[in-house]
Motif scaffolding. Structure first.
Motif, mmCIF file in Angstrom:
data_model
loop_
_atom_site.group_PDB
_atom_site.id
_atom_site.type_symbol
_atom_site.label_atom_id
_atom_site.label_comp_id
_atom_site.label_asym_id
_atom_site.label_seq_id
_atom_site.Cartn_x
_atom_site.Cartn_y
_atom_site.Cartn_z
ATOM 1 N N LEU A 28 -2.234 7.062 -9.865
ATOM 2 C CA LEU A 28 -2.281 6.655 -8.462
ATOM 3 C C LEU A 28 -1.679 7.732 -7.563
ATOM 4 C CD1 LEU A 28 -3.033 4.492 -6.412
ATOM 5 C CD2 LEU A 28 -0.821 3.392 -6.850
ATOM 6 N N ARG A 85 -1.380 -6.227 -10.952
ATOM 7 C CA ARG A 85 -1.217 -4.918 -11.602
ATOM 8 C C ARG A 85 -1.311 -3.784 -10.586
ATOM 9 N NH1 ARG A 85 -3.948 -7.538 -15.962
ATOM 10 N NH2 ARG A 85 -6.002 -7.029 -15.092
ATOM 11 N N ARG A 86 -2.244 -3.915 -9.655
ATOM 12 C CA ARG A 86 -2.389 -2.863 -8.638
ATOM 13 C C ARG A 86 -1.174 -2.815 -7.717
ATOM 14 N NH1 ARG A 86 -8.708 -3.396 -6.670
ATOM 15 N NH2 ARG A 86 -9.633 -3.501 -8.758
ATOM 16 N N GLU A 128 0.844 -1.191 0.000
ATOM 17 C CA GLU A 128 0.000 0.000 0.000
ATOM 18 C C GLU A 128 0.880 1.243 0.000
ATOM 19 O OE1 GLU A 128 -3.717 -0.129 2.130
ATOM 20 O OE2 GLU A 128 -3.173 -2.073 2.973
ATOM 21 N N ALA A 171 1.528 -1.013 -9.552
ATOM 22 C CA ALA A 171 1.344 0.442 -9.578
ATOM 23 C C ALA A 171 1.752 1.066 -8.255
ATOM 24 C CB ALA A 171 -0.113 0.782 -9.905
ATOM 25 N N ALA A 183 -0.381 4.791 -15.150
ATOM 26 C CA ALA A 183 -1.020 4.173 -13.984
ATOM 27 C C ALA A 183 -0.415 4.689 -12.684
ATOM 28 C CB ALA A 183 -0.899 2.652 -14.061
ATOM 29 N N ALA A 204 -9.341 4.311 -8.996
ATOM 30 C CA ALA A 204 -7.903 4.473 -8.733
ATOM 31 C C ALA A 204 -7.558 4.195 -7.275
ATOM 32 C CB ALA A 204 -7.454 5.881 -9.119
ATOM 33 N N GLU A 258 -5.306 -8.790 -11.907
ATOM 34 C CA GLU A 258 -5.629 -7.401 -11.595
ATOM 35 C C GLU A 258 -4.956 -6.975 -10.287
ATOM 36 O OE1 GLU A 258 -7.124 -3.542 -11.408
ATOM 37 O OE2 GLU A 258 -6.809 -4.931 -13.084
ATOM 38 N N GLN A 259 -4.959 -7.866 -9.290
ATOM 39 C CA GLN A 259 -4.309 -7.519 -8.024
ATOM 40 C C GLN A 259 -2.814 -7.317 -8.213
ATOM 41 O OE1 GLN A 259 -6.027 -7.047 -4.710
ATOM 42 N NE2 GLN A 259 -4.179 -5.830 -5.004
#
Length: 323
Positions: free
Chosen positions: A194, A269-270, A47, A273, A190, A227, A266-267
């Motif tokens: 963010l 990719r997040r 995070e 980012a 991306a 986002a 997807e997780q």
């Protein structure tokens, strides 16, 4: 209880015992099983501004989230935990480097059900501690975009690029957000988005949302911008929004939850980012929990929530400082 030196120790013990019992009794009545996951872990959820504390060769858990989701993926059913968690440099009147999270996952549940749990737990803890004079009067649900429009006038979709977001903000907010993009001039779109959205959320919260919150009782802030989805699923009917909620009591953020994302690609990719954002800000790199991503496709549809127990007890005691 309100002596100049703070809450007397016997009363602190009584408050904690009452609160812990109230939380456990509620979840057991609801049919959830209590679990215990490791405090020392190989990786944490990546995070933007949550820093783990090193415990070589591993890290102290910032949340039991990843481990609990792996249990859900392996068939645990609905579960809860009262866990010690650790976050570096979180020190202040409402922060501590070590605190307690009540975290729970309901299989087959909606986000509304776990925000309802928050309301029930707050009421149970206030009642169990005898904090009648501090009882919450009411709760309201506020959509993120509506809160932004009402407090600063900006009309946002939730999926704007960094540049589009800056253009949509009032000049005073845009001037506060723009410097956050300087370190990431060469970053990917991306990462820039963010950076812009996390900076906006922080600035908007401080300048606009928190002053409004102080006049309210209980607030569920819902439907976050895509986002800021973190580990939440996007809304299939409106993909610019995430199925995420934050719960606030009398101006204090108390809980954060998601209808949980179950797509490992997807997780990943997040996480990438956020790793890019951390690199742009000069923050240390964090490992990816590959075991968690490997288990994620097996996780059934579920909703989860994490609630800061120390903060709730502080509210129940009518205090403003965790200490």
């Amino acid at each position: 209880m309100r002596s100049a030196g703070g809450v007397p120790w016997p009363e602190r013990v009584r408050l904690w015992d009452a609160a812990l019992s109230a939380v456990r009794d509620y979840f057991r009545e609801q049919g959830l099983r209590e679990v215990s996951t490791p405090v020392r872990v190989p990786a944490v959820a990546i995070e933007p501004f949550i820093e783990p504390i090193a415990a070589p060769p591993m890290l102290l858990a910032t949340s039991p989230e990843l481990a609990m989701k792996r249990l859900v993926a392996r068939g645990s059913g609905s579960i809860f935990q009262i866990s010690h968690v650790f976050r570096r440099a979180e020190i202040g009147e409402r922060h501590s480097e070590e605190f307690h999270l009540v975290e729970w996952y309901r299989v087959g549940a909606t986000l509304e059900q776990v925000t309802g749990d928050v309301e029930a737990i707050v009421a149970r803890v206030f009642a169990a501690t005898g904090s009648i004079e501090h009882v919450l009067q009411d709760w309201q649900v506020v959509r993120f975009r509506d809160a932004v429009a009402a407090t600063c006038g900006a009309r946002l979709r939730g999926d704007e690029s960094a540049e589009a977001l800056l253009a949509a903000l009032p000049p005073a907010l845009a001037a506060e957000v723009a410097p956050a993009l300087t370190p990431a001039a060469a970053s990917t779109p991306a990462v820039r988005a963010l950076l812009a959205w996390t900076a906006f959320f922080s600035v908007w919260s401080d300048m606009c949302f928190e002053p409004w919150l102080k006049e309210q009782q209980g607030v569920h802030l819902r439907d976050f911008p895509a986002a800021l989805a973190a580990l939440a699923e996007l809304d299939p009917a409106e993909p610019s929004l995430a199925r995420r909620a934050e719960c606030h009591v009398r101006g204090l953020e108390l809980a954060n939850g998601y209808f949980e994302l179950r797509d490992p690609d997807e997780q990943r990719r997040r996480f990438a980012a956020v790793a890019g954002l951390r690199g742009a800000l000069g923050l240390p790199a964090l490992p990816v929990d590959e075991a968690f991503l490997g288990d994620l496709p097996r996780m059934p549809p579920c909703a989860g929530m994490a609630l800061g127990l120390d903060r709730l007890i502080t509210l129940a005691a009518g205090r403003t400082r965790l200490a």
